[in-house]
Design a protein around this motif. Structure first.
Motif, PDB file in Angstrom:
ATOM      1  N   ASN A 121       0.838  -1.193   0.000  1.00  0.00           N
ATOM      2  CA  ASN A 121       0.000   0.000   0.000  1.00  0.00           C
ATOM      3  C   ASN A 121       0.875   1.246   0.000  1.00  0.00           C
ATOM      4  OD1 ASN A 121       0.927   0.341   2.631  1.00  0.00           O
ATOM      5  ND2 ASN A 121      -0.958  -0.409   3.577  1.00  0.00           N
ATOM      6  N   ALA A 122       0.253   2.410   0.129  1.00  0.00           N
ATOM      7  CA  ALA A 122       1.006   3.677   0.060  1.00  0.00           C
ATOM      8  C   ALA A 122       2.036   3.807   1.169  1.00  0.00           C
ATOM      9  CB  ALA A 122       0.028   4.850   0.104  1.00  0.00           C
ATOM     10  N   GLU A 123       1.796   3.135   2.311  1.00  0.00           N
ATOM     11  CA  GLU A 123       2.739   3.199   3.438  1.00  0.00           C
ATOM     12  C   GLU A 123       3.821   2.121   3.363  1.00  0.00           C
ATOM     13  OE1 GLU A 123      -0.650   3.324   3.944  1.00  0.00           O
ATOM     14  OE2 GLU A 123      -0.551   5.526   4.095  1.00  0.00           O
ATOM     15  N   GLY A 124       3.830   1.341   2.295  1.00  0.00           N
ATOM     16  CA  GLY A 124       4.831   0.290   2.146  1.00  0.00           C
ATOM     17  C   GLY A 124       4.531  -0.960   2.952  1.00  0.00           C
ATOM     18  N   VAL A 125       3.250  -1.192   3.278  1.00  0.00           N
ATOM     19  CA  VAL A 125       2.845  -2.350   4.069  1.00  0.00           C
ATOM     20  C   VAL A 125       2.163  -3.373   3.169  1.00  0.00           C
ATOM     21  CG1 VAL A 125       1.378  -3.147   5.964  1.00  0.00           C
ATOM     22  CG2 VAL A 125       2.569  -0.949   6.143  1.00  0.00           C
ATOM     23  N   ILE A 126       2.535  -4.631   3.339  1.00  0.00           N
ATOM     24  CA  ILE A 126       1.857  -5.728   2.634  1.00  0.00           C
ATOM     25  C   ILE A 126       0.684  -6.164   3.503  1.00  0.00           C
ATOM     26  CG2 ILE A 126       2.093  -8.059   1.685  1.00  0.00           C
ATOM     27  CD1 ILE A 126       5.116  -7.501   1.440  1.00  0.00           C
ATOM     28  N   GLU A 127      -0.525  -5.876   3.067  1.00  0.00           N
ATOM     29  CA  GLU A 127      -1.695  -6.134   3.895  1.00  0.00           C
ATOM     30  C   GLU A 127      -2.229  -7.553   3.746  1.00  0.00           C
ATOM     31  OE1 GLU A 127      -4.520  -3.136   2.832  1.00  0.00           O
ATOM     32  OE2 GLU A 127      -3.532  -1.593   4.044  1.00  0.00           O
ATOM     33  N   ASN A 128      -1.938  -8.199   2.608  1.00  0.00           N
ATOM     34  CA  ASN A 128      -2.469  -9.536   2.366  1.00  0.00           C
ATOM     35  C   ASN A 128      -1.477 -10.386   1.595  1.00  0.00           C
ATOM     36  OD1 ASN A 128      -5.529  -9.236   3.175  1.00  0.00           O
ATOM     37  ND2 ASN A 128      -5.089  -7.446   1.890  1.00  0.00           N
ATOM     38  N   TYR A 129      -1.634 -11.694   1.748  1.00  0.00           N
ATOM     39  CA  TYR A 129      -0.907 -12.671   0.937  1.00  0.00           C
ATOM     40  C   TYR A 129      -1.925 -13.545   0.227  1.00  0.00           C
ATOM     41  CZ  TYR A 129       3.864 -11.751   2.526  1.00  0.00           C
ATOM     42  OH  TYR A 129       5.092 -11.179   2.733  1.00  0.00           O
ATOM     43  N   TYR A 130      -1.545 -14.018  -0.969  1.00  0.00           N
ATOM     44  CA  TYR A 130      -2.417 -14.896  -1.743  1.00  0.00           C
ATOM     45  C   TYR A 130      -1.899 -16.327  -1.657  1.00  0.00           C
ATOM     46  CZ  TYR A 130      -4.656 -10.781  -3.708  1.00  0.00           C
ATOM     47  OH  TYR A 130      -5.351  -9.612  -3.863  1.00  0.00           O
ATOM     48  N   TYR A 131      -2.832 -17.264  -1.486  1.00  0.00           N
ATOM     49  CA  TYR A 131      -2.480 -18.674  -1.326  1.00  0.00           C
ATOM     50  C   TYR A 131      -2.851 -19.468  -2.571  1.00  0.00           C
ATOM     51  CZ  TYR A 131      -3.125 -23.576  -0.050  1.00  0.00           C
ATOM     52  OH  TYR A 131      -3.088 -24.941  -0.034  1.00  0.00           O
ATOM     53  N   HIS A 132      -1.932 -20.338  -3.000  1.00  0.00           N
ATOM     54  CA  HIS A 132      -2.201 -21.340  -4.023  1.00  0.00           C
ATOM     55  C   HIS A 132      -1.350 -22.565  -3.692  1.00  0.00           C
ATOM     56  CE1 HIS A 132      -2.486 -23.420  -7.900  1.00  0.00           C
ATOM     57  NE2 HIS A 132      -3.513 -22.634  -8.166  1.00  0.00           N
ATOM     58  N   PRO A 133      -1.926 -23.758  -3.752  1.00  0.00           N
ATOM     59  CA  PRO A 133      -1.157 -24.950  -3.350  1.00  0.00           C
ATOM     60  C   PRO A 133       0.029 -25.249  -4.246  1.00  0.00           C
ATOM     61  CG  PRO A 133      -3.265 -25.575  -4.309  1.00  0.00           C
ATOM     62  CD  PRO A 133      -3.310 -24.082  -4.108  1.00  0.00           C
ATOM     63  N   ASN A 134      -0.028 -24.860  -5.515  1.00  0.00           N
ATOM     64  CA  ASN A 134       1.075 -25.132  -6.431  1.00  0.00           C
ATOM     65  C   ASN A 134       1.127 -24.035  -7.490  1.00  0.00           C
ATOM     66  OD1 ASN A 134       3.006 -26.136  -8.143  1.00  0.00           O
ATOM     67  ND2 ASN A 134       2.175 -28.199  -8.241  1.00  0.00           N
ATOM     68  N   TRP A 135       1.967 -23.040  -7.276  1.00  0.00           N
ATOM     69  CA  TRP A 135       2.027 -21.898  -8.170  1.00  0.00           C
ATOM     70  C   TRP A 135       2.549 -22.269  -9.552  1.00  0.00           C
ATOM     71  CZ3 TRP A 135       0.033 -17.134  -7.181  1.00  0.00           C
ATOM     72  CH2 TRP A 135      -0.349 -16.878  -5.869  1.00  0.00           C
ATOM     73  N   ALA A 136       3.349 -23.318  -9.641  1.00  0.00           N
ATOM     74  CA  ALA A 136       3.876 -23.730 -10.944  1.00  0.00           C
ATOM     75  C   ALA A 136       2.763 -24.220 -11.865  1.00  0.00           C
ATOM     76  CB  ALA A 136       4.932 -24.822 -10.763  1.00  0.00           C
ATOM     77  N   ASP A 137       1.705 -24.797 -11.287  1.00  0.00           N
ATOM     78  CA  ASP A 137       0.590 -25.325 -12.083  1.00  0.00           C
ATOM     79  C   ASP A 137      -0.631 -24.406 -12.071  1.00  0.00           C
ATOM     80  OD1 ASP A 137       2.111 -27.541 -12.655  1.00  0.00           O
ATOM     81  OD2 ASP A 137       1.318 -28.719 -10.981  1.00  0.00           O
ATOM     82  N   LYS A 138      -0.469 -23.188 -11.591  1.00  0.00           N
ATOM     83  CA  LYS A 138      -1.610 -22.276 -11.512  1.00  0.00           C
ATOM     84  C   LYS A 138      -2.103 -21.903 -12.912  1.00  0.00           C
ATOM     85  CE  LYS A 138      -2.821 -17.569 -10.274  1.00  0.00           C
ATOM     86  NZ  LYS A 138      -3.174 -17.306 -11.686  1.00  0.00           N
ATOM     87  N   SER A 139      -3.410 -21.965 -13.096  1.00  0.00           N
ATOM     88  CA  SER A 139      -4.018 -21.547 -14.359  1.00  0.00           C
ATOM     89  C   SER A 139      -4.690 -20.194 -14.177  1.00  0.00           C
ATOM     90  CB  SER A 139      -5.051 -22.580 -14.820  1.00  0.00           C
ATOM     91  OG  SER A 139      -6.145 -22.619 -13.912  1.00  0.00           O
ATOM     92  N   PRO A 140      -4.898 -19.444 -15.245  1.00  0.00           N
ATOM     93  CA  PRO A 140      -5.523 -18.108 -15.128  1.00  0.00           C
ATOM     94  C   PRO A 140      -6.920 -18.134 -14.521  1.00  0.00           C
ATOM     95  CG  PRO A 140      -4.492 -18.392 -17.282  1.00  0.00           C
ATOM     96  CD  PRO A 140      -4.461 -19.729 -16.618  1.00  0.00           C
ATOM     97  N   THR A 141      -7.583 -19.272 -14.561  1.00  0.00           N
ATOM     98  CA  THR A 141      -8.950 -19.339 -14.035  1.00  0.00           C
ATOM     99  C   THR A 141      -8.998 -19.716 -12.557  1.00  0.00           C
ATOM    100  OG1 THR A 141      -9.117 -21.645 -14.771  1.00  0.00           O
ATOM    101  CG2 THR A 141      -9.879 -19.930 -16.298  1.00  0.00           C
ATOM    102  N   ASP A 142      -7.853 -20.059 -11.972  1.00  0.00           N
ATOM    103  CA  ASP A 142      -7.837 -20.448 -10.557  1.00  0.00           C
ATOM    104  C   ASP A 142      -8.160 -19.251  -9.667  1.00  0.00           C
ATOM    105  OD1 ASP A 142      -7.188 -22.997 -11.247  1.00  0.00           O
ATOM    106  OD2 ASP A 142      -5.058 -22.825 -10.753  1.00  0.00           O
ATOM    107  N   THR A 143      -8.960 -19.516  -8.636  1.00  0.00           N
ATOM    108  CA  THR A 143      -9.294 -18.477  -7.662  1.00  0.00           C
ATOM    109  C   THR A 143      -8.303 -18.529  -6.513  1.00  0.00           C
ATOM    110  OG1 THR A 143     -11.643 -18.635  -8.211  1.00  0.00           O
ATOM    111  CG2 THR A 143     -11.069 -17.570  -6.124  1.00  0.00           C
ATOM    112  N   LEU A 144      -7.702 -17.395  -6.208  1.00  0.00           N
ATOM    113  CA  LEU A 144      -6.708 -17.325  -5.142  1.00  0.00           C
ATOM    114  C   LEU A 144      -7.366 -16.933  -3.829  1.00  0.00           C
ATOM    115  CD1 LEU A 144      -3.866 -15.434  -7.037  1.00  0.00           C
ATOM    116  CD2 LEU A 144      -4.068 -17.894  -6.655  1.00  0.00           C
TER     117      LEU A 144
END
Length: 412
Positions: A132-155
């Motif tokens: 964000n504007a203050e340089g804080v990461i407010e959230n992280y996104y989870y996926h069990p296998n990022w190498a196999d992630k498809s564009p339609t996967d919901t994070l």
């Protein structure tokens, strides 16, 4: 002549990749750098030993509270909040991947929350959202296998500690490294090329053992260049017959004349055994340096000498130095994070890790050493007394000889 040249590229640190059309920040061009680090842990023997040993030393005998016994009620309550299995996973990932994630679980959502559990969350399954504007990461996104992630996967989006009122948040252990805002490089990043080198050496030697004809000879057919299909058929036939531990050792060639005969040329490495021994030792040394290991003996790796007793002083000094410069820093980082989380429940007692020590330096062995030293002192005292007695006897004998000599002169 048809040939291919392979360019050998230097190792490059991965960068955080921000793309406008993506919610998350990728780690490296393929967004799979954590998998590379895990591979180096699994395939490099020295790197594996260093990470496992250092992680075990960081954990030691577990958490405790200052002034209390480790089986006290308060310590047992602390271990209910974060048990030893979860803590060991957090420590291992912090050392192996340079970062770690703790899942902070609250009794309920809202502002007045109480921490009821702290669990490990696999950091390689997480990617940060843009700051964000203050340089804080407010959230992280989870996926069990990022190498196999498809564009339609919901994070799945998970908030970070202190940036939501939800019942579950993530506390990210991420030491500050200048220039790295989203991901922290591992502490042994300078040794990663040597981890790869160790992997390549082991793979090469294994293939040498399995394939007696692999990568050491070139077979030239000097009667023209056949079609692609014919070249592939000939190559497959030659490889099938000549490679492997049971490959044929004799080549039978049929040629139209001596000018078009097949030739076999060696691609040999002069003094190969000593060359690979040097590379293996150099890789091991550089990996240990990357992990700041003060002595290979701390990891159970023999380093010269005739036995453990001849290296006892080295082990003692190396253990004390390693604990103060490496282990204690990791422990302080984890303790600070746990205390920050537990402050939500009220005043936090002073926590510490019960540090493990080599067997040579336990109290029992120290008492045995003291007994041996006392026995030696008694023996030295007896020997000193014997020496004094011998000296007195010698002086007495000299005095008698002088007196006898004087008496004989008077008679003469």
């Amino acid at each position: 002549m048809n040939y291919t040249i392979t360019n050998l590229s230097a190792y490059e640190m991965p960068q955080a990749i921000e793309e406008k059309n993506k919610e998350y920040v990728a780690y490296g061009e393929d967004n799979n750098y954590f998998a590379f680090l895990i591979q180096q842990y699994l395939q490099s023997a020295t790197n594996n030993a260093a990470i496992k040993s250092i992680s075990d030393l960081i954990y030691g005998q577990g958490l405790c509270i200052d002034g209390l016994e480790k089986d006290s009620k308060e310590v047992k309550e602390l271990k209910k909040l974060i048990n030893h299995r979860e803590l060991k996973k957090i420590i291992l990932e912090r050392k192996m991947l340079g970062m770690a994630a703790m899942q902070v679980i609250y009794a309920k959502a809202g502002n007045n929350r109480k921490v009821v559990g702290i669990k490990h969350f696999p950091i390689h399954t997480l990617r940060p959202e843009r700051m964000n504007a203050e340089g804080v990461i407010e959230n992280y996104y989870y996926h069990p296998n990022w190498a196999d992630k498809s564009p339609t996967d919901t994070l799945k989006k998970i908030p970070t500690f202190g940036n939501s009122t939800e019942a579950i948040e993530l506390f990210i252990l991420k030491p500050y490294i200048s220039g790295y805002s989203y991901f922290s490089p591992v502490g042994y990043s300078g040794a990663l090329p040597y981890c790869e080198l160790e992997n390549e050496i082991s793979d090469y030697l294994l293939n040498e053992a399995k394939n007696s004809f692999s990568g050491t000879k070139v077979i030239n057919f000097n009667n023209g260049v056949p079609s692609n299909k014919e070249r592939e058929a000939i190559s497959n036939d030659v490889k099938q017959k000549l490679t492997g531990a049971r490959g044929q050792k004799v080549i039978v060639a049929f040629n139209e004349n001596s000018d078009s005969k097949a030739t076999v040329e060696d691609i040999s490495l002069t003094d190969a055994p000593s060359h690979y021994e040097y590379l293996a030792n150099e890789a091991m040394h550089k990996i240990l340096v990357g992990h700041r290991v003060t002595s290979p003996m701390l990891l159970g790796i023999k380093d010269g000498g005739n036995g453990l007793s001849s290296n006892s002083d080295e082990i003692m000094v190396a253990s004390q130095l390693f604990n103060s410069t490496v282990i204690a820093n990791f422990q302080d980082e984890i303790l600070d994070a746990l205390e920050e989380i537990l402050e939500l429940n009220g005043e936090v007692p002073e926590l510490y890790f019960i540090t493990s020590q080599p067997v040579e330096f336990t109290d029992e062995n120290q008492e045995e050493d003291d007994v041996v030293k006392e026995d030696k002192k008694e023996v030295d005292k007896v020997e000193d007394k014997d020496a004094d007695y011998n000296k007195e006897d010698q002086n007495l004998k000299s005095a008698i000889d002088l007196a006898m000599s004087a008496y004989l002169k008077t008679r003469d």
